[in-house]
Design an enzyme around this catalytic site. Structure first.
Site, short mmCIF file in Angstrom:
data_model
loop_
_atom_site.label_atom_id
_atom_site.label_comp_id
_atom_site.label_asym_id
_atom_site.label_seq_id
_atom_site.Cartn_x
_atom_site.Cartn_y
_atom_site.Cartn_z
N ASN A 216 18.83 -14.42 -16.94
CA ASN A 216 19.45 -13.42 -16.07
C ASN A 216 20.86 -13.88 -15.69
OD1 ASN A 216 19.38 -14.83 -13.39
ND2 ASN A 216 17.17 -14.80 -13.79
N LYS A 295 10.75 -20.69 -34.89
CA LYS A 295 11.62 -19.52 -34.77
C LYS A 295 10.93 -18.30 -35.39
CE LYS A 295 16.06 -17.66 -36.01
NZ LYS A 295 17.14 -17.68 -36.97
N LYS A 345 10.41 -6.61 1.13
CA LYS A 345 10.13 -7.93 0.54
C LYS A 345 9.85 -8.96 1.63
CE LYS A 345 12.29 -9.80 -3.62
NZ LYS A 345 13.56 -9.86 -4.35
#
Ligand code: FMN
Length: 412
Positions: A216, A295, A345
């Protein structure tokens, strides 16, 4: 207070005689520095008589400079006031020039500098002057905006120096505010001294295979700023950092991790005995259910690749559930309905406080050096104006110190 009063070459220079008188009358010490431009408008003798001190007007003064007079003068002052401040002197200050005594003094000091620009309205509104003023403000100069009205040149507009009484009051208020802030800093320092604080920062990375991952945009700057501020305030800081390119002082105990699982493990090991836990990391909510050891080959995925994700542990909620938990502060990075989601939250995760910030297109939250946040508790909220993350670090710790740590808050 010891005031170094700079006078530059403008028509309003005569008004500073009254300003000198006001400072002296109220018990302040004044030393006047005049530019050569200022001396074309008014005699140094008048300032000498009113201030009771010789006026300084030359950088290359053999007598004064025997003891590095300009540096001594810069050290002597508690406050520098330049009134009037000409367009020329503002430009020189912005450029960091030092070709006369006044500008040299301003470079050689960390003391607060207040300027009262005064000039023809077009000189004032000129982009060059406005840009100079903006830069000076950003560097911490206090700029008194000139007043509107009839000017000495016959024109009408903004550019008149505020009246001496207004400059005097402004100087006094600024001094009071500084004293208040210094006291507040001492109080906040006393509060954080030897407290122990655990902070998480940065993103976490969830590997898909040995070369690909889900990450992120968190830069870690806010968490690192909090850690550095806490350390400067005297706290013992443990920082658990996701993969970021930021260094931290050696006095901060730093643990580098990659994935949410690793961050959770590090938090489990270090939360006990801490006074405060601040979860500033952007922890991935999901991880890949089955990480491939090799991979994943494109050719083997004719229909595209479907990834199965499972939930990561909610670290901040986990800490908030523990017995003898620290005071728990979460972060809510939201793209919309920021306050609403943050309050939800706070309640759902049973946090003591939450810091809400907007992220996404056009918002400051991630990556930027600046941020704009709101601290929310069950008792209310406190909004912070946009500031650098370093400044916000101090402001948030100041605010958190006022919340009281011994009570466990449950949101209704
Ligand atoms: C009659 C006259 C009036 C002036 N008034 C101003 C003024 O009010 N504000 C200003 O910025 N410059 C004014 N100037 C121009 C400055 O004196 C000039 O830019 C000078 O170089 C300023 O230098 P200093 O900042 O080192 O004093 C004036 C010039 C003259 C000749």
């Amino acid at each position: 207070m010891k005031i170094l009063l700079g006078i530059t070459g403008g028509i309003a220079a005569y008004k500073s005689l009254e300003l000198t008188r006001l400072f002296v009358k109220t018990g302040h010490q004044v030393q006047v520095v005049m530019t050569s431009g200022a001396k074309a408008f008014i005699q140094p003798l008048s300032f000498q008589a009113l201030s009771g001190n010789p006026v300084r007007d030359s950088l290359f003064d053999c007598h004064q400079e025997a003891g590095m007079g300009h540096i001594e003068l810069a050290r002597w002052a508690d406050q520098i006031v330049i009134a009037p401040a000409s367009a020329e002197t503002l430009a020189k200050l912005r450029m960091g020039r030092a070709d006369d005594l006044l500008t040299t003094l301003c470079l050689a000091t960390e003391k607060p500098i207040m300027v009262a620009p005064a000039m023809n309205r077009l000189m004032w509104s000129n982009k060059a002057t406005q840009e100079n003023v903006q830069i000076l403000k950003q560097r911490g100069f206090e700029v008194l905006d000139p007043e509107e009205g009839k000017q000495a040149c016959g024109e009408v507009g903004a550019g008149r120096m505020p009246e001496p009484q207004a400059i005097f009051e402004h100087t006094m208020n600024a001094q009071q505010q500084r004293q208040h802030l210094e006291q507040r800093l001492l109080d906040v320092r006393a509060f954080w001294q030897n407290r122990s604080i655990l902070i998480t920062a940065g993103p976490t990375i969830e590997d898909i295979d040995p070369v690909r991952f889900i990450g992120n945009r968190s830069s870690g700057k806010m968490g690192f700023a909090l850690a550095e501020a806490a350390q400067k305030l005297g706290a013992n800081v443990t920082l658990i950092a996701g993969p970021v390119q930021i260094s931290s002082p050696p006095t901060i105990k730093r643990i580098d991790v990659r994935s949410a699982d690793q961050m959770f493990h590090a938090v489990q090991q270090h939360y006990a005995g801490k006074d405060v836990f601040i979860s500033a990391a952007a922890v991935a909510d999901f991880k890949v259910a089955q990480k491939s050891v090799k991979k994943i080959k494109k050719q083997a995925q004719e229909e595209g690749l479907l990834l199965s994700l499972v939930k990561n542990v909610d670290i901040v909620a986990w800490v908030a559930e523990q017995e003898n938990k620290p005071f728990v502060v979460g972060f809510a990075a939201e793209t919309d309905h920021v306050l609403e989601y943050a309050k939800e939250k706070l309640k759902r995760k049973k946090l003591d406080a939450i810091i809400a910030n907007e992220v996404g297109e056009g918002a400051k939250g991630f990556e930027s050096n600046r941020n704009c946040v709101t601290l929310i508790t069950k008792d209310g909220l406190q909004a912070f104006e946009e500031a650098s993350k370093k400044q916000l670090g101090f402001q948030l710790l100041d605010a958190i110190s006022s919340l009281g740590f011994n009570k466990t808050s449950v949101c209704n």
